[in-house]
Design an enzyme around this catalytic site. Sequence first.
Site, mmCIF file in Angstrom:
data_model
loop_
_atom_site.group_PDB
_atom_site.id
_atom_site.type_symbol
_atom_site.label_atom_id
_atom_site.label_comp_id
_atom_site.label_asym_id
_atom_site.label_seq_id
_atom_site.Cartn_x
_atom_site.Cartn_y
_atom_site.Cartn_z
ATOM 1 N N CYS A 237 55.436 -8.843 -35.913
ATOM 2 C CA CYS A 237 56.422 -9.902 -36.141
ATOM 3 C C CYS A 237 57.473 -9.266 -37.046
ATOM 4 C CB CYS A 237 55.768 -11.098 -36.831
ATOM 5 S SG CYS A 237 56.928 -12.313 -37.488
ATOM 6 N N CYS B 91 62.734 -10.353 -32.205
ATOM 7 C CA CYS B 91 61.664 -11.317 -32.439
ATOM 8 C C CYS B 91 60.601 -11.090 -31.383
ATOM 9 C CB CYS B 91 62.252 -12.731 -32.319
ATOM 10 S SG CYS B 91 61.016 -14.029 -32.362
HETATM 11 N N1 DGL Z 1 60.273 -12.932 -36.384
HETATM 12 C C1 DGL Z 1 59.554 -13.529 -35.317
HETATM 13 C C2 DGL Z 1 58.711 -12.504 -34.546
HETATM 14 O O1 DGL Z 1 58.965 -11.327 -34.572
HETATM 15 C C3 DGL Z 1 58.722 -14.748 -35.527
HETATM 16 C C4 DGL Z 1 58.788 -15.666 -36.666
HETATM 17 C C5 DGL Z 1 58.622 -17.110 -36.244
HETATM 18 O O2 DGL Z 1 57.474 -17.606 -36.116
HETATM 19 O O3 DGL Z 1 59.659 -17.722 -36.004
HETATM 20 O O4 DGL Z 1 57.800 -12.881 -33.851
#
Ligand code: DGL
Length: 271
Positions: A190, A78
């Site tokens: 993301c 993330c």
């Molecule tokens: N998958 C997460 C990232 O790479 C973010 C998604 C969220 O806002 O929770 O930043």
Amino acid sequence: MNIVRQSPSVLVFDSGIGGLTVYNEIYNKVPNAHYIYAFDNELFPYGDKSAEFLINRVNSVIETITKFYTIDLAVIACNTASTVCLPSLRSKFSFPIIGVVPAIKPASLLTKNKCIGLLATKATIERTYTTNLIQQFAANCSVQLLGLSELALIAENKLQGITVDMQQLKELMQPWLELQTVPDTIVLGCTHYPFIKKELQMIFSQATFIDSGYAIATRVYNLLNDKYDLKQKTSDASENIVLSTNYNQSVEKLIKKLSNYNLNKYQLIKA
Ligand code: DGL
């Protein structure tokens, strides 16, 4: 160095389903590890949370997981969490922790028109970490930033079977469609976004999209290969596990799909 004849336990963590895009790349490269995919759906999305909040939360979720499972390596799949949580996590846990951050460096090597687009959550776009990354690796490029809170949810919905609304997506991308020079290289900053790459590519048909998944998988392989025999899967690694912090209808539906990802056992964890 002694090679350990036991499959390493790899934790892949995200706020939602985004980390699956990274998990997939890692699994393809290291199929014989034992995997735990954990997602903090109770507090999804992370993109609208403060840095301080995320540091406490991610530390506490990972700590809870370590009470149930032995972890040999963790991937914070993330960008929103990695751009703030890595120093505290690394000082707290003794296993190696790999973070996922926007692929600005490879994008700067790839762009021809020197215009890079970074698509990420609002939080990632605002991080000092991201500003420094751009200054360090793409100072000679124009980097267009687009921080959106809607995209991760659109990706979550797509995995639940809800078709992406192209009109809505186009409206969200409008700031870039109005630019004189449109980015020829777009960083998916993301981990949710590779799920909607096809739809984004329909809007930016000339652009090359980059994410960090493959590079992370290579890093995981190199770190594990030094210590473990990765050619064989030991029997203790036969079941890969999914953990979530909330159980609801979406999770129920998701679990059925996760067997396609070789994730076959579910547990609810309370952080
Ligand atoms: N998958 C997460 C990232 O790479 C973010 C998604 C969220 O806002 O929770 O930043």
